[in-house]
Design an enzyme around this catalytic site. Structure first.
Site, PDB file in Angstrom:
ATOM      1  N   GLY A  32      11.774  -1.340   0.510  1.00  0.00           N
ATOM      2  CA  GLY A  32      10.838  -1.521  -0.596  1.00  0.00           C
ATOM      3  C   GLY A  32      11.030  -0.422  -1.623  1.00  0.00           C
TER       4      GLY A  32
ATOM      5  N   HIS B 139       1.629   2.606  -3.453  1.00  0.00           N
ATOM      6  CA  HIS B 139       2.314   3.380  -4.509  1.00  0.00           C
ATOM      7  C   HIS B 139       1.748   3.040  -5.886  1.00  0.00           C
ATOM      8  CE1 HIS B 139       5.369   5.730  -2.540  1.00  0.00           C
ATOM      9  NE2 HIS B 139       5.948   4.688  -1.953  1.00  0.00           N
TER      10      HIS B 139
ATOM     11  N   HIS C 202       2.469  -0.696   1.871  1.00  0.00           N
ATOM     12  CA  HIS C 202       3.041   0.613   1.490  1.00  0.00           C
ATOM     13  C   HIS C 202       3.358   0.622  -0.011  1.00  0.00           C
ATOM     14  CE1 HIS C 202       5.830   4.189   2.341  1.00  0.00           C
ATOM     15  NE2 HIS C 202       6.256   3.776   1.155  1.00  0.00           N
ATOM     16  N   GLU C 203       3.935  -0.485  -0.500  1.00  0.00           N
ATOM     17  CA  GLU C 203       4.299  -0.559  -1.929  1.00  0.00           C
ATOM     18  C   GLU C 203       3.061  -0.663  -2.821  1.00  0.00           C
ATOM     19  OE1 GLU C 203       7.190   0.336  -2.390  1.00  0.00           O
ATOM     20  OE2 GLU C 203       7.761  -0.029  -0.316  1.00  0.00           O
TER      21      GLU C 203
ATOM     22  N   CYS D 289       9.265   7.468   3.460  1.00  0.00           N
ATOM     23  CA  CYS D 289       9.199   7.080   2.053  1.00  0.00           C
ATOM     24  C   CYS D 289      10.391   7.694   1.340  1.00  0.00           C
ATOM     25  CB  CYS D 289       7.892   7.589   1.446  1.00  0.00           C
ATOM     26  SG  CYS D 289       7.674   7.153  -0.289  1.00  0.00           S
ATOM     27  N   LEU D 290      10.976   6.944   0.445  1.00  0.00           N
ATOM     28  CA  LEU D 290      12.136   7.434  -0.316  1.00  0.00           C
ATOM     29  C   LEU D 290      11.739   8.595  -1.226  1.00  0.00           C
ATOM     30  CD1 LEU D 290      13.850   4.049  -1.245  1.00  0.00           C
ATOM     31  CD2 LEU D 290      14.564   5.682   0.515  1.00  0.00           C
TER      32      LEU D 290
ATOM     33  N   GLN E  72       8.060   5.083  -8.213  1.00  0.00           N
ATOM     34  CA  GLN E  72       9.103   5.911  -7.601  1.00  0.00           C
ATOM     35  C   GLN E  72      10.292   6.159  -8.519  1.00  0.00           C
ATOM     36  OE1 GLN E  72       9.010   3.421  -3.816  1.00  0.00           O
ATOM     37  NE2 GLN E  72       9.368   5.476  -3.006  1.00  0.00           N
TER      38      GLN E  72
END
Ligand code: N9Y
Ligand code: NI
Length: 185
Positions: free
Chosen positions: A60, A157, A153-154, A110-111, A65
């Site tokens: 994702g 964000h 999760h997205e 997480c990225l 991000q």
């Protein structure tokens, strides 16, 4: 093409800012962003591309991000049945959810987070979601398992929320009420 250098990390204010609704039709810039976010995920899951460009694998990616405050994210993953789920969700929302919760037994990453944060992240086990596609069509989906976890999760964000905000700091691995654990393979 999006590279790791384009992905902002914790400490950046954009990750703590609520992203704004997108209006239709999309601008060229918004369409490009949607395309590039999904492309990043596809590339990052391709071993040759990931190696060549130094991409950390992801399922994702949210606009925050890549330092954009548009309410959109991309998901690219296979569900339990091996069905590929690949889309960009614009102005996404959860219209209903189960009482039952779930959590990844391995915790989440997480990225935008370059450290391991241990603990269970409670998520709804099943969600019904609505979002707009890049083409301006409304989609309604029922998700469970990993797709449900990733969608939440997205969506977090887009609301300026990080996965570790949801970890019980007193007891990171404490029992999650009404939860069926999700085991990542
Ligand atoms: C990218 C995250 C999103 C996922 C984290 C938990 C649910 C969604 C991401 C860091 C590196 C690993 C990778 C990952 C994975 C998970 C299950 C099965 C297969 C978006 N992000 N990852 N996080 N991969 N692969 O931060 O994909 O969890 O906001
Ligand atoms: Ni993330």
């Amino acid at each position: 093409m999006i590279l790791m250098g384009d992905i902002i990390r914790e400490g950046h204010l954009t990750l703590r800012t609520r992203a704004e609704e997108v209006t239709f039709p999309l601008t060229e810039e918004e369409r490009n962003l949607a395309h590039d976010m999904l492309e990043y995920l596809i590339n990052s899951q391709n071993p040759e591309m990931a190696e060549k460009y130094g991409l950390r694998g992801g399922i994702g990616l949210a606009a925050n991000q890549v330092n954009s405050l548009k309410r959109m994210f991309a998901l690219h993953l296979a569900d339990e049945k091996g069905e590929q789920l690949s889309f960009v969700a614009i102005n996404p929302k959860i219209v209903s959810h189960s009482v039952e919760q779930t959590y990844m037994t391995s915790g989440e990453g997480c990225l935008s987070v370059d450290r391991h944060v241990p603990g269970y992240v409670p998520r709804y086990a099943r969600i019904t979601v609505k979002f707009m596609t890049v083409d301006g069509e409304e989609k309604k989906l029922r998700l469970s398992g990993l797709p449900a976890i990733a969608f939440q999760h997205e969506l977090d964000h887009l609301n300026g929320v990080m996965f570790y905000d949801r970890i019980n700091e007193k007891d990171p691995f404490g029992e999650i009420p009404n939860a069926t654990p999700y085991e990542r393979n």
